[in-house]
Design an enzyme around this catalytic site. Structure first.
Site, PDB file in Angstrom:
ATOM      1  CE1 TYR A   1     -42.638  66.520  40.002  1.00  0.00           C
ATOM      2  CE2 TYR A   1     -41.819  65.176  41.818  1.00  0.00           C
ATOM      3  CZ  TYR A   1     -42.765  65.431  40.843  1.00  0.00           C
ATOM      4  OH  TYR A   1     -43.852  64.602  40.731  1.00  0.00           O
TER       5      TYR A   1
ATOM      6  CB  THR B   1     -47.630  57.915  34.010  1.00  0.00           C
ATOM      7  OG1 THR B   1     -46.504  58.690  34.467  1.00  0.00           O
ATOM      8  CG2 THR B   1     -48.387  57.365  35.204  1.00  0.00           C
TER       9      THR B   1
ATOM     10  CG  ASN C   1     -52.906  64.249  37.554  1.00  0.00           C
ATOM     11  OD1 ASN C   1     -52.173  63.503  38.195  1.00  0.00           O
ATOM     12  ND2 ASN C   1     -52.887  64.302  36.219  1.00  0.00           N
TER      13      ASN C   1
ATOM     14  CG  ASP D   1     -50.207  75.884  29.137  1.00  0.00           C
ATOM     15  OD1 ASP D   1     -49.865  75.350  30.213  1.00  0.00           O
ATOM     16  OD2 ASP D   1     -49.397  76.303  28.283  1.00  0.00           O
TER      17      ASP D   1
ATOM     18  NE  ARG E   1     -49.475  71.048  28.184  1.00  0.00           N
ATOM     19  CZ  ARG E   1     -48.159  70.914  28.113  1.00  0.00           C
ATOM     20  NH1 ARG E   1     -47.401  72.003  27.996  1.00  0.00           N
ATOM     21  NH2 ARG E   1     -47.611  69.718  28.138  1.00  0.00           N
TER      22      ARG E   1
END
Length: 257
Positions: A148, A183, A86, A59, A33
């Site tokens: 999730y 990350t 990803n 996006d 994005r």
């Protein structure tokens, strides 16, 4: 020289895929994005490895963004040989503590975008008789743990099903299921990580190396670390009802604070 398209390329696992594939001589289409971060990443990878790095700002929580990436994947004049789906994120909070809008956005990015981009990529790949798709899921797919985990379980089941449907076509598909990876993922979601033991953390570059090795072996699901392979193997032996209680308590202990 082949071309790989990576969504969510500017950070975390996506950035690790970009580094590794550029080092191996692949041209790249970098999707995220933030245009400025994409341009910086493209310049760095081009200067370091001499590859061509195309920037595509999109996006994937929007139809416009998904359509832009799908159109690039369908471009027969500039074919994409490897798709890395990803892009993703986490929401902080249990079910009903997260807004319905945020829950639906997660499903848009984790499920709808993966479905549509995989379809766009594999249609072109099948016509050429070669190609590969890596859909980044999570070990959360194998335990009952909220939206999730449910969205990542969909990614795993979808990828395995398509891999069977396209068997013999020259197109490989694999669901990548990492555990905790160092990350920006947790920071962006506002999740604390101080309570997660060091042994549970994975290195993104090593993760990517193992994932690409599994893809070359023709695996449809990759859990690229012996620690998590052992944990998921043990989870299969636990009844689902008990596993749900364990995953809920573990999520409170090791998850967002």
């Amino acid at each position: 020289m082949t071309t790989a398209l990576i969504t969510g390329s500017t950070a975390g696992i996506g950035a690790a895929f970009a580094r590794r594939l550029a080092a191996d001589g692949h041209d790249l289409v970098l999707v995220a994005r933030d245009t400025d971060r994409l341009r910086d990443q493209a310049t760095e990878l081009h200067d370091r490895h001499g590859i061509e790095a195309e920037v595509l700002t999109a996006d994937l929580a929007t139809d416009t963004g998904i359509e832009a990436v799908a159109a690039r994947l369908e471009d027969r004049r500039n074919p994409v040989d490897l798709l890395i789906n990803n892009a993703g994120f986490g929401n902080k909070g249990r079910f009903l503590e997260v807004s319905m809008a945020d829950e639906l956005t997660m499903l848009k990015v984790h499920c709808e975008a993966v479905l549509r981009l995989t379809a766009a990529a594999t249609q072109a790949m099948r016509a050429r008789g070669r190609g590969g798709v890596v859909n980044v899921a999570s070990v959360a797919a194998f335990v009952p743990r909220g939206t999730y985990g449910a969205s990542k379980a969909w990614v795993v089941q979808f990828t395995q099903g398509v891999a069977k449907d396209l068997a013999g076509s020259g197109v490989r598909l694999m669901a990548l299921c990492p555990g905790f990876v160092r990350t920006e993922f947790h920071e962006r979601a506002g999740m604390g990580t101080d309570n997660i033991p060091n042994w549970m953390w994975l290195d993104a570059d090593k993760l990517v190396a193992a994932a690409l090795a599994d893809l070359s072996r023709g695996k449809s699901v990759s859990i690229p670390d012996p620690r998590y392979k052992a944990l998921m193997g043990a989870a299969k032996l636990v009844p689902r009802g008990v596993l749900g209680g364990i995953s809920s308590r573990t999520g409170r202990k090791y998850g967002p604070q």
